[in-house]
Design a protein around this motif. Structure first.
Motif, PDB file in Angstrom:
ATOM      1  N   GLY A   1       0.830  -1.211   0.000  1.00 47.95           N
ATOM      2  CA  GLY A   1       0.000   0.000   0.000  1.00 47.95           C
ATOM      3  C   GLY A   1       0.857   1.252   0.000  1.00 47.95           C
ATOM      4  O   GLY A   1       0.593   2.204  -0.734  1.00 47.95           O
ATOM      5  N   LEU A   2       1.912   1.250   0.818  1.00 48.54           N
ATOM      6  CA  LEU A   2       2.813   2.406   0.876  1.00 48.54           C
ATOM      7  C   LEU A   2       3.485   2.622  -0.475  1.00 48.54           C
ATOM      8  O   LEU A   2       3.577   3.756  -0.963  1.00 48.54           O
ATOM      9  CB  LEU A   2       3.885   2.195   1.952  1.00 48.54           C
ATOM     10  CG  LEU A   2       3.417   2.281   3.403  1.00 48.54           C
ATOM     11  CD1 LEU A   2       4.514   1.775   4.348  1.00 48.54           C
ATOM     12  CD2 LEU A   2       3.033   3.723   3.770  1.00 48.54           C
ATOM     13  N   ARG A   3       3.945   1.549  -1.083  1.00 52.81           N
ATOM     14  CA  ARG A   3       4.659   1.692  -2.364  1.00 52.81           C
ATOM     15  C   ARG A   3       3.734   2.238  -3.451  1.00 52.81           C
ATOM     16  O   ARG A   3       4.113   3.127  -4.202  1.00 52.81           O
ATOM     17  CB  ARG A   3       5.290   0.360  -2.791  1.00 52.81           C
ATOM     18  CG  ARG A   3       6.471  -0.036  -1.912  1.00 52.81           C
ATOM     19  CD  ARG A   3       7.191  -1.276  -2.439  1.00 52.81           C
ATOM     20  NE  ARG A   3       8.194  -1.732  -1.486  1.00 52.81           N
ATOM     21  CZ  ARG A   3       9.419  -1.203  -1.345  1.00 52.81           C
ATOM     22  NH1 ARG A   3       9.792  -0.197  -2.125  1.00 52.81           N
ATOM     23  NH2 ARG A   3      10.251  -1.676  -0.447  1.00 52.81           N
ATOM     24  N   SER A   4       2.505   1.722  -3.531  1.00 49.95           N
ATOM     25  CA  SER A   4       1.645   2.236  -4.604  1.00 49.95           C
ATOM     26  C   SER A   4       1.175   3.648  -4.289  1.00 49.95           C
ATOM     27  O   SER A   4       1.073   4.490  -5.180  1.00 49.95           O
ATOM     28  CB  SER A   4       0.486   1.281  -4.926  1.00 49.95           C
ATOM     29  OG  SER A   4      -0.432   1.285  -3.888  1.00 49.95           O
ATOM     30  N   ALA A   5       0.931   3.960  -3.015  1.00 47.31           N
ATOM     31  CA  ALA A   5       0.508   5.322  -2.656  1.00 47.31           C
ATOM     32  C   ALA A   5       1.620   6.327  -2.960  1.00 47.31           C
ATOM     33  O   ALA A   5       1.372   7.416  -3.469  1.00 47.31           O
ATOM     34  CB  ALA A   5       0.131   5.387  -1.179  1.00 47.31           C
ATOM     35  N   ARG A  30      11.183  -1.716   5.246  1.00 45.79           N
ATOM     36  CA  ARG A  30      11.761  -1.876   3.888  1.00 45.79           C
ATOM     37  C   ARG A  30      11.391  -0.683   3.003  1.00 45.79           C
ATOM     38  O   ARG A  30      12.219  -0.152   2.280  1.00 45.79           O
ATOM     39  CB  ARG A  30      11.230  -3.148   3.224  1.00 45.79           C
ATOM     40  CG  ARG A  30      11.996  -4.423   3.584  1.00 45.79           C
ATOM     41  CD  ARG A  30      11.595  -5.573   2.647  1.00 45.79           C
ATOM     42  NE  ARG A  30      10.185  -5.938   2.769  1.00 45.79           N
ATOM     43  CZ  ARG A  30       9.703  -6.812   3.656  1.00 45.79           C
ATOM     44  NH1 ARG A  30      10.519  -7.422   4.507  1.00 45.79           N
ATOM     45  NH2 ARG A  30       8.411  -7.078   3.709  1.00 45.79           N
ATOM     46  N   ALA A  31      10.116  -0.273   3.081  1.00 44.99           N
ATOM     47  CA  ALA A  31       9.669   0.861   2.263  1.00 44.99           C
ATOM     48  C   ALA A  31      10.449   2.120   2.647  1.00 44.99           C
ATOM     49  O   ALA A  31      10.886   2.891   1.788  1.00 44.99           O
ATOM     50  CB  ALA A  31       8.168   1.078   2.449  1.00 44.99           C
ATOM     51  N   MET A  32      10.635   2.310   3.951  1.00 42.27           N
ATOM     52  CA  MET A  32      11.365   3.499   4.415  1.00 42.27           C
ATOM     53  C   MET A  32      12.828   3.441   4.004  1.00 42.27           C
ATOM     54  O   MET A  32      13.426   4.457   3.635  1.00 42.27           O
ATOM     55  CB  MET A  32      11.231   3.637   5.936  1.00 42.27           C
ATOM     56  CG  MET A  32       9.800   3.967   6.358  1.00 42.27           C
ATOM     57  SD  MET A  32       9.539   3.864   8.130  1.00 42.27           S
ATOM     58  CE  MET A  32      10.259   5.422   8.656  1.00 42.27           C
ATOM     59  N   ALA A  33      13.394   2.240   4.037  1.00 40.74           N
ATOM     60  CA  ALA A  33      14.801   2.083   3.630  1.00 40.74           C
ATOM     61  C   ALA A  33      14.969   2.444   2.160  1.00 40.74           C
ATOM     62  O   ALA A  33      16.047   2.862   1.730  1.00 40.74           O
ATOM     63  CB  ALA A  33      15.258   0.651   3.892  1.00 40.74           C
ATOM     64  N   ASP A  34      13.906   2.314   1.390  1.00 37.27           N
ATOM     65  CA  ASP A  34      13.946   2.703  -0.029  1.00 37.27           C
ATOM     66  C   ASP A  34      13.627   4.178  -0.236  1.00 37.27           C
ATOM     67  O   ASP A  34      13.426   4.622  -1.364  1.00 37.27           O
ATOM     68  CB  ASP A  34      12.954   1.855  -0.844  1.00 37.27           C
ATOM     69  CG  ASP A  34      13.485   0.451  -1.064  1.00 37.27           C
ATOM     70  OD1 ASP A  34      14.702   0.247  -0.882  1.00 37.27           O
ATOM     71  OD2 ASP A  34      12.689  -0.439  -1.405  1.00 37.27           O
TER      72      ASP A  34
END
Ligand code: LGS
Length: 393
Positions: free
Chosen positions: A290-294, A331-335
């Motif tokens: 959800g975070l990645r697509s948002a 993981r999302a934050m690390a990216d």
């Protein structure tokens, strides 16, 4: 053992919604619907968790557990029970909730509309009405004076679901299939209402406003025609709203599970796959996806996970789910994705709309007779992570 470190200032908390926990929300359109003959809900909301009277205890428990933020909603039907009539006592009530948060060092994240609206608003045309944006802006102006000290305001909870609710789709269908085609006029009116409310909030300065979107982790199967169906399906339900969040101060991401889309639409959960009390797949990567697509679709608006959780009677599965979710958020934050916080859904077992009280999402349970609170082991475990900012892996 190693651990994943989250940044200082990361918001760790839990979310609720007024109608689902307060009890006796009698001036709302949902209460009215619950009591209509042939109503699609399995049971009415009644006293809910009686959090209207017990909010101080609930906020204290949240803080004592180690969390530093509480997302809750203000009930429009209480603030403006009749068109144009404002209840000062109810404004004072919500001010006390905000003060209680601040006294405990808890960052209040306030939602202005979480599915329920005053009966009169539905009667006068609901989100379809021409003056809906104006009425919502006026309500926002009414609550503005009690928002001193509040940084994060969510205008509208899940407009993509609210559009379906206002489209006349029955709650039972919504829960069973998730998903009738939303009425685009309603979607436009919700967007206009969100923007009108944002403008009012921006006038005060210091408030970060956004809305929260139900993201769905749609996956196409390999069958022919699935990819087209995926777009046809995901676009009006989810992607359109994320794209229209560009320019907001922040965007709330709400994620629970995933849905496979075949050539004929959504598929039921495959046999043998673990499901939760709502019948959805146990799928902890939902928050990360959800975070990645948002992040991508909104053009990199700062994000907050404003809801993520499972309904289960087995509290050890809740802990496993949160563990998986947080690893994904990390993981999302690390990216490089800007994630401000994580709100577990929900602080309390609550009224899960058409499904009634059976699906238990809470970190905290309560006795149906006395309303006495019971802190579940997952809440203590999560509170420890919140306190330390470190997730052991
Ligand atoms: O309680 C609601 C939670 C529970 O699950 C909350 O009020 C809402 O804001 C939010 O919609 N909530 C929620 N959503 C999960 C939707 C998953 C639909 C999956 C459908 C599969 C067929």
């Amino acid at each position: 053992m190693t651990s994943l470190r989250f940044p200082d200032g990361f918001l760790w908390g839990a979310a609720t919604a007024a109608h689902q926990i307060e009890g006796n929300n009698v001036n709302s359109n949902w209460w009215e619907m619950e009591h209509r003959p042939g109503s699609p809900v399995v049971e009415p909301s009644g006293d809910a968790a009686d959090s209207y009277h017990r909010f101080a205890e609930d906020i204290r428990l949240l803080a004592e557990l180690g969390m530093n933020t509480y997302r809750f909603s203000i009930e429009w039907a209480r603030i403006e029970p009749e068109r144009g009539f404002v209840s000062r006592a109810e404004l004072a009530h919500y001010r006390r909730m905000i003060d209680t948060c601040l006294e405990h060092g808890v960052e209040p994240v306030v939602t202005l509309m979480h599915f329920t609206v005053p009966r009169w608003f539905e009667r006068d045309g609901f989100w379809r009405a021409d003056d809906a944006p104006e009425l919502f802006a006026r309500y926002t102006e009414t609550v503005l004076p009690i928002l001193d000290g509040v940084r994060y305001v969510c205008t509208i909870n899940e407009p993509n679901i609210a559009a379906m609710l206002a489209g006349g789709e029955k709650a039972e269908n919504l829960v069973a299939h998730g998903l009738a085609f939303p009425d685009l006029h309603v979607a436009d009116q919700l967007l206009a209402s969100h923007r009108a409310s944002r403008e009012v909030l921006a006038g005060r300065g210091g408030i970060l406003s956004g809305w929260t979107i139900a993201t769905q982790a749609f996956h196409a199967t390999d069958e022919e025609g699935s990819a087209e169906k995926l777009h046809e399906y995901g676009y009006p339900r989810d992607f359109w709203y994320l794209e229209n969040s560009a320019g907001d101060d922040f965007l709330g991401v709400q994620a629970y599970t995933r849905t496979f889309i075949g050539p004929n639409g959504p598929l039921p959960v495959a046999e043998g796959v673990e499901t939760t009390l709502t019948g959805w797949e146990f799928f902890p990567p939902a928050a990360e996806l959800g975070l990645r697509s948002a992040w991508e679709l909104s053009g990199q608006v700062p994000l907050m996970v404003t809801e993520n959780g499972i309904a289960t009677a087995d509290d050890s599965r809740r802990r496993a789910y949160i563990q998986g979710s947080l690893e994904g958020v990390h993981r999302a934050m690390a990216d490089g994705i800007d994630v401000r916080g994580f709100q577990y859904w929900s602080l309390l077992d609550n009224y899960e709309w058409a499904s009634g009280y059976r699906p238990t999402f809470g970190l905290i349970g309560w006795d149906p007779e006395t309303f006495a609170r019971t802190v579940k082991p997952s809440a203590r475990w999560y509170g420890q992570i919140a306190r330390s900012g470190e997730l052991p892996v």
